[in-house]
Each structure stands twice: as C-alpha cells, then as structure tokens.
Design an enzyme around this catalytic site. Structure first.
Site, PDB file in Angstrom:
ATOM      1  N   LEU A 268      -7.509  -3.311  -0.134  1.00  0.00           N
ATOM      2  CA  LEU A 268      -6.524  -3.097   0.923  1.00  0.00           C
ATOM      3  C   LEU A 268      -5.677  -4.351   0.973  1.00  0.00           C
ATOM      4  CD1 LEU A 268      -8.573  -1.775   3.969  1.00  0.00           C
ATOM      5  CD2 LEU A 268      -6.720  -0.578   2.844  1.00  0.00           C
ATOM      6  N   ASP A 269      -4.385  -4.209   1.161  1.00  0.00           N
ATOM      7  CA  ASP A 269      -3.625  -5.457   1.237  1.00  0.00           C
ATOM      8  C   ASP A 269      -3.742  -6.063   2.629  1.00  0.00           C
ATOM      9  OD1 ASP A 269      -0.227  -4.109   1.460  1.00  0.00           O
ATOM     10  OD2 ASP A 269      -1.981  -3.886   2.722  1.00  0.00           O
TER      11      ASP A 269
END
Lengths: 388, 269
Positions: free
Chosen positions: B46-47
């Site tokens: 996930l960023d």
C-alpha cells in the site's frame, strides 16, 4: 611445542590487509613482543564486521589449554586432531601446516571480531561484564575493543572506576557509561584531564550530583575538552538567549544536548524560527519545556508541524505552550484528532471551552484518552481506527 | 567434556560424554541480542497515502508470498472521493488543477457512470484473461465471475458499486486485480470527468486481501510479539484453506502447508 619463531609470515599468508592492520594499530612494535595476532573470524551478527588487532591480555599470559574453562571445544578437538596428525607428518610438512594455521599452538584465536573468543580467559573482561558493560556493543568500535583487551584490572580499570565514582556517577550507571564511552578506560586519557573537565563544570555552578547524573546520561561529556564544553554551553546560552541558570537547567535536564552535533541543533533552531514561524521567545519557552525537540529529526518535525498547524489548525501560541505534541507520533496525532472530530470534540483552544488540552491529547495513553477525553471505550477507538 | 577410555586387547576405544559448563560466551552481554534480523515481507504493498489491510509474512512465511501474488485473487477497497476539484496526483493532497461545480451530479448519474466504468473493465478483463470472446467457456466464466488476467495487466476492476453518496463526498467499494493505489485514485478522477465535473480521491482503503480482512488486522497500537504470534495462529486455518483452494484447481499436490502469515493494518499519514 614448536615455538612461533616469526609470526609475520603467518599474517602475511592471511592476506595483505591483515598485515597492514596490525602494523597500523600497534605502530610496528607491540609491548608484549612477538605475540602479535591478526584478523577477522566471521561473526554471526550482520553489520559492520570489525577486525581488531589484539595482544594476549596481560592476565592470561602463556598458560596451557585449560579443559575446564569452557567454550573452545573446537580448539580442543583441533589439538586432538593435531596430536594424531603429528605422528604421521614430517618436519617440513609440519612447518608448512603451521604457516597455514592448521596447528594451533596459541591459546587464544589469532583473530577475532568478537569478544567471545577472549572473554573466557580474561578476568578484566569478566569483571567489566559483571559491572554491566555490554561487550557486544563495545566490539563494534574497533579502537575501543583494542583498548579493552589491553587493560589490566588493577592498574587501569579499578582506579578509573574509583575516579568516575568520585565524579558522582551513580554505581548502577557505571556499566552503561562504559558501554557508551569505553574510551574512558583508555590509559592514554589522563586522570588529570578528566578531573579538569569535571572541575570546569563544577566551576560553572553545576552541583557534583548533577555532574554525576549528566555523565551517566551522556557519557561522551567527559571526552570533550574543557574548551569544547565551554563552547557548547555558550552556544545554547547565546542562540536561545538564556540566563546562566536556564542554561544549567537545560543542559542538566538533557545532557546529550552538550554532546550532540551542534550543526544539527542549529539547523533545528533555524527551521523552527524561519520555516515554522516561531519567535525566539516562543522557541525558548518551547525548549525549556521539552528540550528534546532540539534533537528531533528535522523532516519529522516539519511534518508534525504541518499536520498540527496547517491541517488541524492549531495556532503557534498553543503549540509553544504545549510542545509535547511535537514529540508525539504523527499516527497518534492524526488518529486521535480524527476520533475527536467524529465525536465533535476536536477543539483545542482553551479560550473556547469545552476544549481538549493538547498536553493530555498527546501524552495520555489510549485507555485514559478514550475514557477521560472522549468518553468511549478503547475497543470503539480501535474499531474507528480501522475505518480511516 | 569427559572421556572414558577402554583398553581392550586389540583396540583402544574412547567413549565421550559431554556436560555443560557455564561460560561467559553465553552471557547476554557478550553475545548481545539473539534475534537481530527478522525477515518480514508484505504481500501487496500500500502506498503511504493509503490505509488498510496488509498481509505480512514472517520468516519462512515469506516463501508463501509469491503464491499469493500468482493466485491473482481480487482485493477489496473502499475509495473515498470528493467532487469539485481535480488534482495533479488525483489525491486530496496534490496540487489542485481544476475546480468545477457539482450541483448537477445526482446519485443516478453516478450509478450510470459506475456501470459504464464496470463494463469497460469487464471487456478489458476478457482481453487479458486470454479466453476467446465468443466461446461458451468465456461466457460461463464471465457469468460466474471467474475471469482473471493471466498475465500482468493494468488495474482491472471486477466489481464496483457506490455505497455512500452525499455531495460532495462519495464512497465506492471496488474489487480489483493487479491494482496499484495511484491507479485507483485515477479511477476516481476519471469518474469525475465522466460526470462532467471533477473528483479527487480522499482515501484508498483496503478492506480485504485474501484470506484476511479488517477483523484479522492488527493496528500499530497492537503490534507486539504476543499479538502477532496469536494473529499468525488464528490465521493458520484461513491460509490452509486458501492454499487448498489454489491447489485444488489444476493439479492437487499433497504438500505440507505450514504458514507464518499475519495481517497488519496501515493507517495513512
């Protein structure tokens, strides 16, 4: 037992790096004569593989292999193998093998990047361990490791411990101090110099007990010369515009301010005044409340301020009054503020009650925060965190 | 170490026994911390601007992670969007490029646009799944929702619906495959364009990654040894079932599955 006529050949075979290292460290001639040893056994821990050049610790001398002093099983087996082997091998072959290091005629391993090889045989190291010195930390500092191996318990270590205690360092802190700053045991660092530094601090009206506590908290203090100590105290006094009493208070509360990199501290101060927009008086109040802000990570400080001031909207004067928020994790601030917002309680301005005190917002643990400020359970808080 | 030697008539035999002697080598101040490097891996990243479930593997569990990725199961996200402005990186913290009114946007319009987006992704799914468009197999798989891309593909949405609409905010729930968080934000932006308005993504939040969901996820406040070990243990049956499903399709093998997978929950900063 075949005498080690000339150890340099063995070092030479191990590689040129070995050779260079040893000569550099001892200046060519070791005080213990021809028992110069060499380099690097692999260490299971990753990270810096140090190598130290050692001489056999003075209290070990040239004793025989002692079966009862445990640990070096491999050496014992090595010897047994050699005994069997010797009968079958001729003189010239034996010398060749000796050069290749197959025959262990030394008590201690000739190379180490860890104290484990020496600790069983050295009383000095054992006493240091009992004092509380973490040898696994010290062995990462190669020069310090070299110094520690050459120490004598009666001549070097004990007088130095007595001296440190006379400075006021609490007994239970001695181990920690020597772990962080093993150079305090260096015989080259004269007692007079250390005494002069402590006397300087006492002359600046620090109490003896405070000085002892400061050394306990920031052991590198004693490694700074009187001139540097003076400069650093003056730095804080001038930059922040403090009175002498305030400087004393600041540095005795957080002694690592004196041993920190002043360039970085100056950077933080400039950031707070120029970038974040705090006035000098606000910065002074902030720092006197929470000195550790000066040692913060600049990037994180800016991000925390951005969240608090630009996104949540807390004004400067409130931030200067409650600087604990700068020491709080970004995650915690964001999550707690979101929770308060969801309950309609996100007001931090004491001028418009009911408001949430920023100090409690930052410092309270989760249970207390949920119960006292929000009036919810921790489970609700955790469930809420999964929705943002 | 003790040695006992028997002198027989022909041979000299040595019987060795060992006993432990306390040694400074075993002292914690000499050897230091026993665990210095613990391998931790993440399933699908996930960023930093996104939140949600992160499947993580510890130690030997890292070997299972490639299997998770190869399986191409869908992941479920909640996308929070806001109408009225468009930004450069499609998120609310980016540089604002455009500001547009959104009074004309109704739920009905939004549903229509969503249906359109869904159908275009379905077509793309058919292409990337490598099955002929006009075959019975293709129809059946599509009908049952089993279409998956066989090779690497752009972000593909397998399901899409609006769960909340209160202008200017709206929330979509999507199931997707081969996704990246920026691509999901871009979808919100494109929905804004289709609505003849502008939209940006406030939050990308993953709620489900096979086989773990929000309930299994540990929040940062809960990240401790006991909690993680418990989570691994609790997740064991789910992971076993997951692999049973994986292996049951083409060729069932009788491998012993031992998993060390746990789930974390990331909150955006």
């Amino acid at each position: 037992m075949v005498t080690m006529a000339f150890p340099w050949t063995r070092l030479g075979l191990r590689g040129a790096r070995c050779f260079l290292g040893s000569s550099r460290a001892t200046g060519g001639v070791s005080p213990l004569g021809d028992r110069l040893l060499g380099f690097g056994v692999g260490h299971p821990a990753k990270g810096r593989r140090g190598r130290f050049v050692t001489t056999i610790p003075p209290d070990v001398g040239g004793s025989e292999v002692d079966v009862a002093s445990a640990g070096n099983l491999s050496m014992l087996q090595g010897n047994e193998v050699d005994n069997v082997h010797k009968n079958e091998v001729e003189e010239e072959d034996y010398e060749a093998e000796e050069e290749l290091g197959l025959v262990k005629t030394q008590l201690l391993p000739s190379s180490a990047s860890s104290f484990r090889s020496y600790v069983g045989h050295s009383e000095t190291l054992q006493k240091l361990i009992q004092l509380g010195v973490d040898l696994w930390r010290v062995e990462r500092k190669i020069p310090a490791a070299n110094i520690l191996l050459r120490l004598s318990l009666e001549k070097d270590v004990q007088p130095r411990l007595v001296l440190l205690q006379s400075f006021g360092v609490p007994e239970d802190r001695l181990g920690r101090v020597l772990t962080r700053n093993p150079y305090l045991l260096n015989p080259n660092l004269l007692e007079e110099k250390l005494q002069a530094r402590v006397d300087f601090l006492l002359s600046r009206h620090f109490t003896r007990e405070t000085v002892g506590r400061m050394i306990g908290a920031a052991p590198f203090l004693l490694s700074l010369s009187v001139q540097r100590l003076d400069n650093r105290l003056a730095f804080y006094q001038n930059e922040l515009g403090l009175t002498p009493r305030q400087t004393r208070e600041l540095t005795s509360r957080l002694p690592s301010l004196i041993t920190a990199s002043l360039a970085e501290v100056e950077e933080i101060m400039k950031t707070m005044m120029a970038n974040l927009g705090f006035r000098r008086a606000e910065l002074r109040a902030l720092v006197m409340k929470v000195p550790r802000i000066l040692l913060a990570n600049r990037g994180r400080l800016i991000r925390t301020f951005d969240l608090l001031h630009n996104i949540i909207g807390i004004p400067h004067h409130l931030l200067a009054e409650h600087p604990q928020v700068f020491r709080t994790k970004l995650q915690r601030i964001r999550v707690r503020d979101a929770f308060l917002k969801s309950r309609g309680l996100a007001n931090y301005d004491p001028a418009h009650p009911p408001s949430v005190s920023l100090e409690r917002f930052a410092a309270l643990p989760d249970e207390a925060f949920c119960q006292e400020i929000v009036g919810a359970t921790v489970q609700e808080f955790l469930a809420f965190q999964k929705t943002i | 170490m003790a040695a006992h030697s028997n002198r027989g008539p022909d041979t000299c035999s040595l019987r060795l026994t060992h006993s432990s002697v306390p040694s400074f080598i075993n002292h914690p101040r000499v050897h230091g911390p026993l665990y210095r490097h613990i391998k931790i891996g993440v399933g699908h990243r996930l960023d930093t601007m996104s939140s949600g479930v992160l499947v993580m593997a510890v130690g030997n569990g890292n070997k299972l992670l490639p299997e998770f990725q190869k399986a191409r199961f869908t992941r479920t996200y909640t996308l929070h969007g806001r109408l009225g402005f468009a930004t450069k990186d499609f998120s609310d913290s980016g540089q604002v490029i455009e500001k547009v009114t959104y009074d004309h946007v109704t739920r009905e319009r939004l549903e229509r646009v969503i249906a359109m987006v869904h159908s275009s992704h379905q077509k793309a799914l058919l292409t990337y799944s490598g099955i002929g468009l006009s075959s019975q197999a293709a129809y059946e798989m599509a009908a049952q929702g089993f279409l998956r891309p066989t090779q690497s593909s752009p972000t593909l949405l397998t399901a899409l619906r609006c769960v909340h609409f209160r202008p200017p905010d709206f929330t979509l729930e999507v199931h997707c495959v081969n996704e990246t968080c920026p691509a999901l934000r871009r979808i919100i932006h494109e929905i804004g364009l289709e609505l003849r308005s502008a939209a940006s993504c406030l939050l990308v939040r993953r709620t489900f990654e096979q086989p773990f969901g929000l309930d299994d996820a540990l929040l940062p406040a809960q990240w401790g040894l006991t909690a993680i070990l418990n989570s691994i243990q609790r997740g064991q049956p789910a992971v076993t079932r997951f692999f049973a499903r994986l292996l049951s399709s083409p060729q069932p093998t009788s491998e012993d599955i031992c998993s060390h997978s746990s789930t974390g929950h990331q909150n955006r900063l």
